[in-house]
Scaffold this motif. Structure first.
Motif, PDB file in Angstrom:
ATOM      1  N   HIS A 113      30.157  17.541 -47.010  1.00 25.07           N
ATOM      2  CA  HIS A 113      30.299  17.508 -48.467  1.00 25.07           C
ATOM      3  C   HIS A 113      29.973  16.119 -49.016  1.00 25.07           C
ATOM      4  CE1 HIS A 113      32.009  17.865 -52.462  1.00 25.07           C
ATOM      5  NE2 HIS A 113      32.781  16.833 -52.184  1.00 25.07           N
ATOM      6  N   LEU A 124      29.105  24.855 -45.763  1.00 27.53           N
ATOM      7  CA  LEU A 124      29.638  23.610 -45.200  1.00 27.53           C
ATOM      8  C   LEU A 124      29.863  23.680 -43.687  1.00 27.53           C
ATOM      9  CD1 LEU A 124      32.102  22.260 -47.901  1.00 27.53           C
ATOM     10  CD2 LEU A 124      29.928  21.268 -47.178  1.00 27.53           C
ATOM     11  N   GLN A 128      28.188  20.933 -41.386  1.00 30.89           N
ATOM     12  CA  GLN A 128      29.068  20.055 -40.621  1.00 30.89           C
ATOM     13  C   GLN A 128      28.698  20.090 -39.145  1.00 30.89           C
ATOM     14  OE1 GLN A 128      31.519  18.108 -42.062  1.00 30.89           O
ATOM     15  NE2 GLN A 128      31.931  17.195 -40.076  1.00 30.89           N
TER      16      GLN A 128
END
Length: 161
Positions: A113, A124, A128
Motif C-alpha cells: 500500500h 494487496l 505484497q
C-alpha cells in the motif's frame, strides 16, 4: 414587570417556557414528550460518540501496527532518505489469520500500500507477495499477537527524550 391583561396580573416569567410547561395537564404530556425526545437524542449522541471512540481506537492501533517495529528505519538526515527504501523499510506487514485479513480488506499488507496507494485492496496480498519475494531482507513481516505488540511497544519509543 407588572400590569394586567383582562384583569389577570402579568408576571415577568409569564411567557417563559418554564411557566408554559407548568401550566396544567396538557403541559405534563408536553414535558413527557420532550423528555422522550431528549432521552432519544442523548442515546443517539452516545451511540455516535461511542462508535467514533471505538473507530478511533481501532484506527490508532492499526496505524501503530503499520509503522511501529524495532526494524522500522527512521532518518535524521534527509539526504539518507530515499522514497522506495523508506516505503519498504518504514512499514510493517502484520499477518493476521486469513479470515481476519479479508475482513480488514487486506490493509495489513501495508508495504504494498505504501509503495503504491492506488493498488486496490483486493490486490494487496498479491502485490505484497511480489514485494516480499523481490526484497526479502528489507520487508518487515510479523505475526500479530498481544505479546508481539507489547514487545514492540516496550522497545520502540515515540519520542527521543
Amino acid at each position: 414587570m407588572s400590569g394586567s391583561l383582562a384583569g389577570r396580573p402579568l408576571r415577568a416569567d409569564a411567557g417563559s417556557p418554564a411557566s408554559v410547561l407548568r401550566s396544567g395537564p396538557v403541559s405534563r404530556h408536553v414535558v413527557e414528550e420532550l423528555g422522550g425526545l431528549l432521552a432519544g437524542g442523548i442515546d443517539a449522541a452516545l451511540a455516535v460518540l461511542v462508535s467514533q471512540a471505538i473507530w478511533d481506537w481501532l484506527m490508532g492501533v492499526a496505524i501503530l501496527l503499520h509503522h511501529t517495529h524495532p526494524r522500522v528505519c527512521w532518518y535524521d538526515d534527509p539526504d539518507e532518505w530515499a522514497f522506495f527504501a523508506a516505503q519498504v523499510r518504514g512499514t510493517v506487514h502484520v499477518e493476521f489469520p486469513r479470515p481476519l485479513g479479508a475482513v480488514l480488506h487486506h490493509i495489513m499488507e501495508h508495504t504494498a500500500h505504501h509503495i503504491n496507494p492506488r493498488i486496490p485492496l483486493y490486490r494487496l496480498p498479491a502485490a505484497q507477495h511480489v514485494i516480499e519475494r523481490r526484497f526479502p531482507e528489507n520487508v518487515i513481516r510479523t505475526r500479530f499477537s498481544l505479546g508481539n505488540l507489547c514487545h514492540f511497544l516496550s522497545r520502540c519509543q515515540l519520542y527521543d527524550y
